[in-house]
Design a protein around this motif. Sequence first.
Motif, PDB file in Angstrom:
ATOM      1  N   ALA A   1      22.971  33.137   6.018  1.00  0.00           N
ATOM      2  CA  ALA A   1      23.200  33.933   4.887  1.00  0.00           C
ATOM      3  C   ALA A   1      23.699  34.596   5.523  1.00  0.00           C
ATOM      4  O   ALA A   1      22.633  36.122   6.311  1.00  0.00           O
ATOM      5  N   THR A   2      25.228  35.701   5.565  1.00  0.00           N
ATOM      6  CA  THR A   2      25.931  36.800   6.885  1.00  0.00           C
ATOM      7  C   THR A   2      26.987  37.659   6.002  1.00  0.00           C
ATOM      8  O   THR A   2      27.108  37.547   4.844  1.00  0.00           O
ATOM      9  N   GLU A   3      27.296  38.704   6.662  1.00  0.00           N
ATOM     10  CA  GLU A   3      27.842  39.783   6.147  1.00  0.00           C
ATOM     11  C   GLU A   3      29.312  38.343   5.525  1.00  0.00           C
ATOM     12  O   GLU A   3      29.939  38.145   6.742  1.00  0.00           O
ATOM     13  N   GLY A   4      29.945  39.335   4.668  1.00  0.00           N
ATOM     14  CA  GLY A   4      31.174  38.434   4.656  1.00  0.00           C
ATOM     15  C   GLY A   4      30.723  37.204   3.787  1.00  0.00           C
ATOM     16  O   GLY A   4      29.625  36.429   3.323  1.00  0.00           O
ATOM     17  N   TYR A   5      31.405  36.239   3.327  1.00  0.00           N
ATOM     18  CA  TYR A   5      31.818  34.790   3.365  1.00  0.00           C
ATOM     19  C   TYR A   5      30.259  34.155   4.048  1.00  0.00           C
ATOM     20  O   TYR A   5      30.804  34.522   5.145  1.00  0.00           O
ATOM     21  N   ASP A   6      29.736  33.337   3.238  1.00  0.00           N
ATOM     22  CA  ASP A   6      28.787  32.367   4.644  1.00  0.00           C
ATOM     23  C   ASP A   6      28.713  31.224   3.690  1.00  0.00           C
ATOM     24  O   ASP A   6      28.661  31.066   2.637  1.00  0.00           O
ATOM     25  N   ASP A   7      28.203  29.841   4.646  1.00  0.00           N
ATOM     26  CA  ASP A   7      27.695  28.904   4.012  1.00  0.00           C
ATOM     27  C   ASP A   7      26.279  28.946   3.093  1.00  0.00           C
ATOM     28  O   ASP A   7      26.355  27.378   3.259  1.00  0.00           O
TER      29      ASP A   7
ATOM     30  N   ARG B   1      36.900  21.936   3.217  1.00  0.00           N
ATOM     31  CA  ARG B   1      36.582  23.388   2.370  1.00  0.00           C
ATOM     32  C   ARG B   1      35.445  23.587   2.502  1.00  0.00           C
ATOM     33  O   ARG B   1      34.559  22.529   3.417  1.00  0.00           O
ATOM     34  N   THR B   2      35.225  24.312   2.883  1.00  0.00           N
ATOM     35  CA  THR B   2      34.076  25.056   2.875  1.00  0.00           C
ATOM     36  C   THR B   2      32.991  25.378   1.568  1.00  0.00           C
ATOM     37  O   THR B   2      32.863  25.678   0.766  1.00  0.00           O
ATOM     38  N   LEU B   3      31.625  24.781   1.700  1.00  0.00           N
ATOM     39  CA  LEU B   3      30.687  25.256   0.450  1.00  0.00           C
ATOM     40  C   LEU B   3      29.426  26.314   0.673  1.00  0.00           C
ATOM     41  O   LEU B   3      29.546  26.547   1.877  1.00  0.00           O
ATOM     42  N   PRO B   4      28.848  26.926  -0.552  1.00  0.00           N
ATOM     43  CA  PRO B   4      29.444  26.577  -1.291  1.00  0.00           C
ATOM     44  C   PRO B   4      30.036  28.228  -1.530  1.00  0.00           C
ATOM     45  O   PRO B   4      31.084  28.764  -1.058  1.00  0.00           O
ATOM     46  N   ASP B   5      30.951  28.270  -3.466  1.00  0.00           N
ATOM     47  CA  ASP B   5      31.302  29.014  -4.153  1.00  0.00           C
ATOM     48  C   ASP B   5      30.840  31.048  -3.382  1.00  0.00           C
ATOM     49  O   ASP B   5      31.742  31.629  -4.110  1.00  0.00           O
ATOM     50  N   ILE B   6      30.098  30.645  -4.907  1.00  0.00           N
ATOM     51  CA  ILE B   6      29.499  31.545  -5.628  1.00  0.00           C
ATOM     52  C   ILE B   6      27.861  31.106  -5.704  1.00  0.00           C
ATOM     53  O   ILE B   6      27.647  29.934  -5.499  1.00  0.00           O
ATOM     54  N   SER B   7      26.860  32.470  -5.546  1.00  0.00           N
ATOM     55  CA  SER B   7      25.460  31.932  -6.351  1.00  0.00           C
ATOM     56  C   SER B   7      24.632  32.622  -6.665  1.00  0.00           C
ATOM     57  O   SER B   7      25.379  33.235  -7.285  1.00  0.00           O
ATOM     58  N   ALA B   8      23.510  32.001  -6.656  1.00  0.00           N
ATOM     59  CA  ALA B   8      22.691  32.924  -7.879  1.00  0.00           C
ATOM     60  C   ALA B   8      20.924  32.421  -7.521  1.00  0.00           C
ATOM     61  O   ALA B   8      20.676  31.683  -6.236  1.00  0.00           O
ATOM     62  N   VAL B   9      19.920  32.872  -8.468  1.00  0.00           N
ATOM     63  CA  VAL B   9      18.643  32.350  -7.668  1.00  0.00           C
ATOM     64  C   VAL B   9      18.589  31.102  -7.597  1.00  0.00           C
ATOM     65  O   VAL B   9      18.777  30.444  -8.658  1.00  0.00           O
ATOM     66  N   ALA B  10      17.950  30.279  -6.881  1.00  0.00           N
ATOM     67  CA  ALA B  10      17.246  28.834  -6.443  1.00  0.00           C
ATOM     68  C   ALA B  10      15.797  28.336  -6.053  1.00  0.00           C
ATOM     69  O   ALA B  10      15.796  27.414  -6.413  1.00  0.00           O
ATOM     70  N   ASP B  11      16.013  29.902  -5.378  1.00  0.00           N
ATOM     71  CA  ASP B  11      14.267  29.839  -4.190  1.00  0.00           C
ATOM     72  C   ASP B  11      13.456  29.566  -5.531  1.00  0.00           C
ATOM     73  O   ASP B  11      13.145  30.190  -6.183  1.00  0.00           O
ATOM     74  N   PRO B  12      12.489  28.554  -5.257  1.00  0.00           N
ATOM     75  CA  PRO B  12      11.560  28.206  -6.822  1.00  0.00           C
ATOM     76  C   PRO B  12      10.175  28.991  -6.183  1.00  0.00           C
ATOM     77  O   PRO B  12       9.634  28.990  -7.278  1.00  0.00           O
ATOM     78  N   ASN B  13      10.553  29.420  -5.068  1.00  0.00           N
ATOM     79  CA  ASN B  13       8.795  30.767  -5.394  1.00  0.00           C
ATOM     80  C   ASN B  13       9.956  32.554  -5.960  1.00  0.00           C
ATOM     81  O   ASN B  13       8.673  33.010  -6.257  1.00  0.00           O
TER      82      ASN B  13
END
Length: 654
Positions: free
Chosen positions: A625-631, A504-516
């Motif tokens: 963070a790269t093109e395609g799925y990334d960790d 299992r590799t994380l994450p699955d999906i993402s959204a804004v997280a940077d506190p800046n």
Amino acid sequence: MKITRAQRRTGLSAAAILPLLAGALAVGIPTAQADTVPNGRAALAGTEPTWTAKAADQGATAANAPVTARVYLAGKDPQGLTAYAQAVSDPNSPQYGKYLTADQAQQRFGATKQQVDAVTSWLKSSGLTITETTQHYVAVSGSASAVKAAFATSLHNYRSQDGHTYQAPDQAASAPSALAGVVLTVTGLDGAPHQATPQDTLPGPGAGFRTSGPYSTYFGSNTADNLPAGADGNKLPYVIHGYTGKQLRAAYGAGHFTGKGVTVAITDAYASPTMAADAANYAQRNGDKAYRKGQYSEVLPAAWNSTDSCGASGWYGEESLDVEAVHAMAPDADIKFVGAASCNDPDLLDALNKVVDQHLADIVSNSWADVEANATADSQAAYDQTFKMGAVEGIGFYFSSGDDGDNAASTGKKQVATPADSAWATAVGGTSLAVGKNNKYLFETGWGTDKALLSADGKSWTGFPGGFNGGAGGGTSTLTPQPFYQRGIVPDSLSKANGSTPMRTLPDISAVADPNTGFLVGQTQSWPDGSVSYDEYRIGGTSLAAPVIAGVQALAQQARHLPIGFANPSIYDRFDTPLLHDVTDHPRGDQDISQVRVDFTNSTDASGGLTTSVRTMGHDSSLSATEGYDDVTGVGTPAPGYVASYGFPFGWIW
């Protein structure tokens, strides 16, 4: 295991992980295995923690030492539960979306009265006292000698590498062979704090925090013309004051959807006494839709415990973030806050099971985590069972992936977060988000921040770009095999990072997280002068990303007119389409992107001076963070069309 919030309340740096035990623990399905156990017994896999191998054995626990434990029940058809959970969650299955009610799920997969009675009889005959019986477990208390009689294992005291002494089994616990298919696992034998004195009241608001200015109102709107330039020679923008719902809804393609008819549950430890008032105040001040009567409600335990060791008031900011972010994204969705009695696994599991047993919501946002090294096989089995029971009912669970990148700097080894590492939960990673003028989506990078301070003479950035200051959690699990929905999508270089077996590799999906580039949140807080009042500050972390994605999924469920349930198969089905932003660390080519941040040194006002730094995006520990799925970002972030695509049952249009 004690769980902490997925990021510190200030959102300034790494995840606030408070590990109890050192060393990874082996995971397995709790059935009979080849371990040496007395005749007529079946070992319960994973109940002998491997951390004891590196600890100093201090000898047997006193025979009369008190112990509390939970014996979790496997139910009448655990294999059938797994199969049905997958079938109803897979868009390519003919059973997709054919969910059961809570009663139907319990009748089909839950423990029978005969099974409960058999387990109860066995535990009582061993000298243990039954303290609670639910449809999930039988809780017991008793002496170490009674534990030995029940589970055929001795408890010893072990001095761990963190310098503390804990009791733990000296071999795997076991059950009578006749109950091998009935008992899922036993928790509480490994010495984690499962017993505390209940308290009827919670502490008041925690210590205050404010973010200083100058700010940008949208990305790049305010430039630090009087400060040193960035690496490219250009002047740098100030960080965002804090995005609001209008900006985030535009960035992630909310369109006309509002979450109407959908209920989102939020689980956290404890419950802020001012949450309802704070949420209403925040909505009024920041242009969000006012709450209608009954739209926000709370489901709370009868009593609290471990308020000191868990830092109860520190969870209030987390609750404020979760509730206000969900409402900002899905202003018509109902929100049920389900408070856990503490930050310990048993109480958090109880909160999650309330959602499932009563089907309180279809979407559950969880902004809390620990590192995988602190996971125990017994607790993981219990979490997985809860997630699978939720899946057959059409309930999906969303968990923060963590805020310290690969966790190597804070724990000494690369590892992922738990329970986000479950194959039956959606792990939400994080990005740095740029929303421009008129709420236009500009770009995202993976959230990973380097920080460099302004030099004493104000003419340069010391050691630019500086050191790692926090980033989205991700990586490859050492415990959970690769689930079906990741096959053919996650590169072997990631899934096989720990060996030849894909995991299992994380994450699955993402959204804004940077506190800046974070979210503006409002909360009642305590100030140095003794006053208590409401104020607002910017916050981030994957504790922001999780409720944002939960809000997006509420919009998608409104579009679908049916529950989405366990979402990972449908999320991965949308991989490599225009429905998702494919996020990379360098959306502007090789050019790094930086911002200037000014903070109150004392966290509340300018009396203690200001601290000025530059924050550079796209530098997340060893993750990329790269093109395609990334960790760092998984399959990416929701793009325009993602929400509406759930409204097309025979495929999506873009």
